[in-house]
Design a protein around this motif. Structure first.
Motif, short mmCIF file in Angstrom:
data_model
loop_
_atom_site.label_atom_id
_atom_site.label_comp_id
_atom_site.label_asym_id
_atom_site.label_seq_id
_atom_site.Cartn_x
_atom_site.Cartn_y
_atom_site.Cartn_z
N ILE A 188 -6.93 15.97 7.15
CA ILE A 188 -7.40 17.08 8.56
C ILE A 188 -8.27 16.44 9.14
N ILE A 189 -9.66 16.10 8.79
CA ILE A 189 -11.02 16.50 9.13
C ILE A 189 -10.10 14.90 9.99
N SER A 190 -10.47 13.82 9.27
CA SER A 190 -10.21 12.90 9.94
C SER A 190 -8.94 12.14 11.44
N ASP A 191 -7.69 13.27 11.38
CA ASP A 191 -7.07 13.36 12.64
C ASP A 191 -5.86 12.13 11.70
N ASP A 247 -9.07 19.11 16.82
CA ASP A 247 -7.26 20.31 16.07
C ASP A 247 -8.39 21.39 15.26
N LEU A 248 -9.00 22.53 15.41
CA LEU A 248 -9.64 23.30 14.95
C LEU A 248 -8.67 24.53 14.17
N THR A 249 -7.22 24.19 14.54
CA THR A 249 -6.71 25.34 14.30
C THR A 249 -6.14 25.91 12.85
N PRO A 250 -6.60 26.77 11.65
CA PRO A 250 -6.65 26.83 10.32
C PRO A 250 -5.10 26.36 10.11
N ARG A 251 -5.29 25.94 8.79
CA ARG A 251 -4.71 24.99 7.85
C ARG A 251 -4.48 25.80 6.45
N LEU A 291 -11.29 29.25 0.27
CA LEU A 291 -11.25 29.01 1.22
C LEU A 291 -12.82 28.09 1.68
N ARG A 292 -12.89 27.36 2.95
CA ARG A 292 -13.45 26.24 3.18
C ARG A 292 -13.71 25.87 4.92
N MET A 293 -14.69 26.24 5.19
CA MET A 293 -14.66 26.43 6.87
C MET A 293 -15.91 25.41 6.43
N THR A 294 -15.64 24.32 7.56
CA THR A 294 -16.48 23.29 8.37
C THR A 294 -16.66 23.14 9.08
N TRP A 295 -17.90 22.53 10.04
CA TRP A 295 -18.34 22.27 11.32
C TRP A 295 -18.68 20.46 11.28
N PRO A 296 -18.26 20.01 12.23
CA PRO A 296 -19.31 19.19 12.74
C PRO A 296 -20.44 19.44 13.90
N THR A 297 -21.83 18.56 12.65
CA THR A 297 -23.07 17.80 13.18
C THR A 297 -23.16 17.40 14.14
N LEU A 322 -13.42 24.68 11.53
CA LEU A 322 -12.50 24.00 10.39
C LEU A 322 -12.16 25.23 9.09
N GLU A 323 -10.96 26.07 9.59
CA GLU A 323 -11.49 26.56 8.36
C GLU A 323 -9.40 25.98 7.89
N ILE A 324 -9.70 25.65 6.22
CA ILE A 324 -8.30 26.03 5.43
C ILE A 324 -8.42 26.61 4.33
N LYS A 325 -7.53 26.96 4.27
CA LYS A 325 -7.34 27.85 2.61
C LYS A 325 -6.65 27.20 2.15
#
Length: 964
Positions: A690-693, A772-776, A789-795, A950-953
């Motif tokens: 998901i994170i790496s396309d 692609d920040l569409t919730p998954r 529930l997980r939320m991730t941001w690029p830094t 990027l939100e993933i549940k």
């Protein structure tokens, strides 16, 4: 050899519950009791301590005492790690003390210890400790098992004021908890969350196993977590009633180990605990019954996540063997006996055509109510019959034919080395090891003795360690597996069901035994690696005094002698390559690297190596790290030569034997069977893609892709790096530098020329974060109430050290804030997670993540709370107290980092290739101290915009929409 209690073997890993989780002698300070000025309680008819009724000599450097109110204490001065200490309080009751309506209350009380007492308001205990540099979970923790509750504080400084605070808090827990009803209601959600998170296939299997093996026993009905019904019914009054029964002076022992003056510690214990009053210790409630005549039953337990296993068991009465010299010697003989049988199982599992994945024979105490002998056989799916036949045959052969002298000698060599190592390191044993010995005294009546005395007892026993005496001692404890309890666990029931299992056992036990050929042991076949290398450069960096030498073949040797741990040397070899060899075209290049040692060496199979290296303190492993392959081990000065030869042989002549390849494939099948068994499994295995396309380097490939891998492919993919890649060896610990340089020159330094530096791998150091920040939504196959529930941001990467330090501190702040909102205020999650990761491998890449395990019904509320926390950090600076509590544990970690060899090795291992790590370490504390609340607010603004997440549940499979 039997374990001291059933909890040792299984419950501590699966059942024991923690409230907080989000290893010339010093002159004696006192002989036991005799030199203490404490006024002790009158000695009861039964011994107060196990050593009073034993011929074993207790370690004289412990100080034992009993207050007039009956509370016991154990103190020991120790200076490893320097300037630190440990304080633990053990209440000698757990879930077994509960009545039917109180199930789960002992553990609930443990949680309430952090939620208000007479002198410490709710929530203030943790905050108080955080201000002193103790991190919640890491340094401040507690756990509850069947028969005890344990509170633990790891003190980062030997400051008498900090020790006084720790003792004050222990006393608050012992006698001053308030059980405010609102606090109980909030914490109830946290306890239920913990129960939900721990409800995994492994735990359900363990509970079912308890019920099958001990159908009428009481303890399987007293799992420490309790039931939903009893936890929902808990009130402040009902919890307090059990607390009053269990938390009494006579039921409690306090342990203090560290670099403190024992007399001052003893006085402080008296000051804090002498006034504690309470009733006698509660009477122990039944554990069993454990019926020794219970036999002949069969069970099949199915779960799609479980690999195939068959267990044959028989129960017997508890052997009430006091801790004496004779019984310790008897247990050494038993340990050797079990070791020989299990060594035979290992040899079969590593054969060219292994009949099983693994097998084991052992006997464990079931508390003090009985004992159980188990023959455990792990089979490939569908292969249970052949596996069981092979294990039964070896079990029967051992009991019928006995052991050989060479088998005994191999086990004796391992025991002797272990004892010699303990003696060599006796003067620098860790605080944790002394606390563990004290806990064993309290819980298992095991006398804490010195390594020197253990060595003396072993040497006295040596003439009596014969095959016949080993077998006699083993048979005295082992419960014969006649008409045993048979239990099958796995994905699919065996054909023929329970009847087939029983018939297989009966048939196998009746078959005529065949004698097996004895295995001959050779010498290690790698002695000479060529002309010794010469040192072409030798320099010492000025900040930490780490010495780096380069040999003529390109090898770099980094040295740091320490006196932290006597008779121990840590070594780590880094070989250029690692996961940098994984490309988009060949993403699984290094996937099998970790099992390469199981393929043995060119001259020895892995099984042969185990016999050859018996009694030697060496290790043989390989891991593929981000940009290097790593071999690492802890050895001794006397075995360092062999360890270096093993490293050299491992990279110049790997065996690529089929045993390692078969082992890898069995593990892959079991891994994919558990792919979505829990929310965490499902997330972890989908996250990389998901994170790496779906970059193949970071995306889980198909099961078939992994099963198609071979050692031939691994040889093609990594063989060049093993043969030619740059080498950097780090050595830390108790050694003579000149001797190490000489040994290295004859081993790794004598190899043919290597590349001088690591390759740049420029094209492969690119990694992107999805746009692609569409919730998954991902679905799991665990319990239907579990969600995540997980939320991730690029830094960013970690090139900017100041920014990396700010992100690290922001991680700590976020953890405090989420714990306050999700756990303490809403009671929604057991342990919220936060991680700031700035890559030193991939240019520009980093992430900041927050996550929480939840009840399905709480996902939306948790999302709101998490986003509110994020917005709060963006909108205004945090207060000074939050900044202090976040920063203090990080500062203490800097102060204590180089008080262990492991801390030193983290800087020494690549001191040549990564010198900036040393400089960063030296300025890290000052950098952290310079960060302001405004700085953290700016970092939050810069990276954590809610609309950039990027939100993933992760939800249960039952909520997955039907496929059209």
């Amino acid at each position: 050899m039997k374990s001291s209690a059933l909890t040792t073997a299984l419950v501590s890993s699966l059942i024991a519950l923690a409230a907080c989780s989000p290893q010339s002698r010093i002159a004696p300070v006192s002989t036991p009791l005799a030199q203490s000025e404490t006024v002790v309680a009158p000695k009861p008819s039964a011994p107060e301590w196990a050593f009073e009724d034993s011929d074993l000599t207790v370690d004289p450097d412990y100080r034992f005492g009993v207050l007039p109110n009956g509370m016991r204490y154990i103190i020991r001065h120790n200076a490893t790690p320097a300037g630190q200490g440990m304080v633990q309080m053990r209440v000698n009751s757990g879930s077994l003390a509960e009545d039917d309506s109180e199930r789960g209350y002992a553990h609930f009380i443990e949680h309430m210890a952090f939620n208000g007492s007479t002198h410490v308001p709710e929530g203030e205990m943790v905050r108080l400790l955080e201000r002193e540099g103790l991190a919640f979970g890491a340094d401040t923790n507690a756990s509850t098992s069947f028969d005890y509750t344990l509170y633990k504080l790891d003190l980062p400084r030997n400051d008498p004021k900090l020790l006084d605070t720790a003792l004050m808090l222990m006393r608050e827990t012992a006698s001053e908890l308030t059980f405010n009803e609102d606090s109980v209601n909030r914490e109830r959600g946290v306890v239920l969350s913990e129960k939900r998170v721990r409800n995994t296939y492994s735990l359900r299997n363990a509970i079912d196993r308890f019920h099958f093996l001990y159908p009428n026993a009481r303890f399987p009905e007293r799992m420490p977590i309790g039931t939903d019904e009893t936890l929902d019914a808990a009130t402040g009054a009902s919890l307090k009633a059990l607390w009053h029964r269990l938390y009494t002076p006579k039921n409690t022992t306090l342990i203090v180990v560290g670099e403190f003056d024992p007399a001052a510690v003893e006085q402080a214990i008296q000051q804090h605990f002498a006034s504690w009053e309470g009733p006698d210790a509660p009477a122990k409630k039944a554990v069993g019954p454990i019926d020794p005549d219970y036999q002949g039953k069969t069970e099949i337990y199915l779960d799609p996540s479980l690999p195939e296993r068959v267990t044959a068991s028989r129960n017997g009465p508890w052997l009430d063997e006091k801790d004496t010299i004779a019984n310790r010697q008897k247990n050494v003989l038993r340990q050797i006996g079990y070791g020989i049988i299990n060594r035979r199982f290992v040899r079969l599992a590593r054969s060219d055509k292994p009949p099983f994945r693994g097998a084991g024979l052992g006997t464990s105490d079931v508390f003090k109510a009985g004992r159980t002998t188990n023959l455990v056989v792990d089979a490939d799916n569908g292969k249970w019959r052949g596996a069981l036949d092979a294990a039964m045959g070896e079990y029967r052969r051992a009991l019928a034919d006995g052991f050989t002298q060479s088998e005994v000698d191999e086990q004796v060599a391992g025991l002797r080395t272990s004892l010699e190592n303990a003696v060599g390191g006796a003067s620098t044993r860790s605080n944790a090891s002394y606390v563990a010995a004290a806990i064993a005294l309290i819980g298992d009546d095991k006398v804490p003795t010195t390594p020197e005395s253990a060595m003396e007892r072993f040497n006295t026993l040596l003439p009596d360690i014969t095959p016949d005496k080993v077998m006699a001692a083993l048979k005295e404890e082992l419960v014969p597996l006649d008409d045993p309890l048979l239990r099958f666990e796995g994905k699919t029931a065996p054909k023929g069901g329970e009847r087939a299992l029983r018939e297989a056992w009966d048939t196998g036990m009746a078959e005529k035994l065949k004698r097996e050929a004895q295995v001959k042991v050779s010498d290690f076949g790698y002695q000479n690696f060529g002309t010794p290398g010469t040192v072409v450069s030798d320099q010492t960096e000025p900040l930490l005094g780490i010495r780096s030498l380069r040999f003529s073949n390109g090898l770099v040797l980094n040295l740091k002698p320490t006196d932290i741990q006597k008779d121990r040397v840590m070594v780590e070899l880094n070989i250029d390559g690692g996961k940098m060899l994984n490309t988009k075209e060949n993403p699984l290049a290094t996937a099998m690297a970790s099992v390469l040692p199981l393929g043995g060496l060119g001259k020895h199979s892995y099984d042969e190596l185990q016999s050859i290296l018996a009694g030697k303190s060496v290790g043989f492993s390989l891991s593929a790290d981000s940009d290097t392959f790593t071999m690492a081990s802890t050895t001794t000065p006397r075995d360092l030569d062999l360890q270096l030869r093993l490293f050299a042989a491992g990279i110049t002549d790997p065996g690529y034997g089929r045993t390692g390849q078969a082992h890898y494939r069995r593990n892959i099948r079991n891994f994919f069977a558990r792919l979505t068994a829990t929310p965490n499994n499902a997330l972890a295995n989908a996250l990389g893609g998901i994170i790496s396309d779906n970059d193949p380097r970071f995306t889980l490939q198909s099961e078939d892709a992994y099963l198609a891998l071979t050692f031939d492919k691994l040889r093609n993919d990594i063989g060049d790096r093993l043969a030619h890649g740059s080498l950097e060896l780090g050595v830390v610990g108790d050694f003579d530098p000149d001797r190490v340089i000489d040994l290295v020159s004859k081993t790794l330094g004598a190899l043919p020329g290597r590349e001088a530096e690591e390759r740049p791998y420029t094209d492969n150091r690119q990694r992107t974060f999805t746009t692609d920040l569409t919730p998954r939504t991902i679905y799991h196959d665990g319990a239907s109430d579990q969600a995540l529930l997980r939320m991730t941001w690029p830094t960013r990467d970690n090139k900017d050290f100041a920014e990396a330090a700010r992100l690290r501190l922001l991680e700590r702040v976020m953890r405090l804030e989420l714990t306050a909102s999700l756990r303490e205020e809403l009671g929604q999650t057991y342990s919220p997670g936060v991680n700031a990761s700035q890559s030193d491998i991939y240019d520009g890449y980093g992430t900041f993540t927050i996550a929480a395990s939840l009840d399905v019904k709480d996902v939306d509320a948790a999302r709101s709370a998490m986003l509110a926390t994020i917005n709060s950090l963006i909108d205004k600076p945090i207060d000074a107290d939050t900044l202090l509590r976040a920063r203090a544990p990080l500062l203490e970690s800097y102060d204590n980092a180089l008080k262990t060899n492991g801390g030193w090795l983290s800087l020494v291992d690549r001191a040549h290739s990564e010198p900036d790590h040393i400089e960063r370490f030296k300025k890290g504390k000052a950098e952290l101290q310079s960060i302001t609340a405004k700085d953290l607010q700016e970092v939050a603004k810069r990276y954590l915009a809610p609309d950039k997440r990027l939100e993933i549940k992760v939800l249960p499979r039952s909520l997955e929409p039907a496929q059209p």
